[in-house]
Motif scaffolding. Structure first.
Motif, short mmCIF file in Angstrom:
data_model
loop_
_atom_site.label_atom_id
_atom_site.label_comp_id
_atom_site.label_asym_id
_atom_site.label_seq_id
_atom_site.Cartn_x
_atom_site.Cartn_y
_atom_site.Cartn_z
N PHE A 1 0.85 -1.18 0.00
CA PHE A 1 0.00 0.00 0.00
C PHE A 1 0.89 1.24 0.00
O PHE A 1 1.68 1.44 0.93
N TRP B 1 -3.41 -0.13 -4.41
CA TRP B 1 -2.59 -1.13 -3.74
C TRP B 1 -1.90 -2.01 -4.79
O TRP B 1 -2.34 -2.12 -5.92
N TYR C 1 6.14 2.74 0.32
CA TYR C 1 4.99 1.86 0.54
C TYR C 1 5.20 0.95 1.75
O TYR C 1 6.33 0.68 2.17
#
Length: 211
Positions: A53, A65, A200
């Motif tokens: 994510f 995502w 992320y």
């Protein structure tokens, strides 16, 4: 009866310093040279699939995502510390970007770092682990037809991960964990260079076999 009060002396302070140094040294040795975890085997091979994510926009593009995997080989240097190296790949999709619509941003490259793993106590069926590494990765953008339309050169970033380790069989371990990874590169597209920060958070389960 008079009570004689002893004045502090340099010898007394020197003794306290020696005792404190001895205690600290003993604790450090106990911490790093305690009972080994993950058996006596020094080599480990790990495969880590996971979902990711993004924590920031990628040059004003709100990416969804993603998913990917990483494979590593580790070597235990001390009972709780191992060095590891490997290769990983992740992909994210974006509806709108500077390189067009319905594109995929892919990140791939190498990782080299260290892993620390330690028991939480004999009464618990798992250990905890921490790891961190330097990554050398690059970015690519593919259009919806699967053609590579833009890319960056390789550059340095880093990754950190924490989680738990469960022994599930002889020399087999499942190690779920959360990983944070960051990489900043410039992507060239149609003669223009765009600064891209890919940060992320990834959740994955490491499947490890020791030898």
């Amino acid at each position: 009866m008079k009570i004689k009060v002893m004045e502090p002396s340099a010898e007394m302070f020197g003794s306290k310093k020696r005792i404190r140094s001895f205690v600290i040294s003993f604790l450090l040795l106990s911490f790093f040279w305690g009972p080994p975890v993950m058996g006596q085997h020094r080599i480990g091979v790990t495969f880590r699939p996971g979902i990711s994510f993004a924590t920031t926009e990628v040059y004003n593009a709100d990416i969804s995502w993603g998913w990917g995997f990483e494979g590593t080989v580790s070597y235990r240097l001390l009972p709780h510390i191992a060095a590891y190296a490997g290769w990983g790949w992740n992909t994210f999709s974006a509806d709108v970007s500077f390189a067009g619509n319905d594109v995929h941003l892919q990140e791939s490259g190498y990782a080299m770092g260290f892993r620390f793993i330690h028991s939480l106590g004999h009464e618990l069926p798992f250990d905890y682990f921490l790891r961190g590494a330097l990554i050398i990765s690059h970015l690519e953008i593919e259009n919806k037809e699967g053609d590579n339309v833009a890319e960056s050169g390789y550059g340095a970033g880093f990754q950190v991960e924490a989680g738990l380790s469960f022994e599930v069989g002889e020399q087999w371990y499942l190690i779920p964990g959360f990983k944070y990874q960051t990489l900043s590169r410039e992507i060239a597209f149609e003669g223009v260079r765009y600064p891209v920060d890919l940060n992320y958070l990834s959740f994955g389960v490491n499947v490890c076999r020791t030898f």
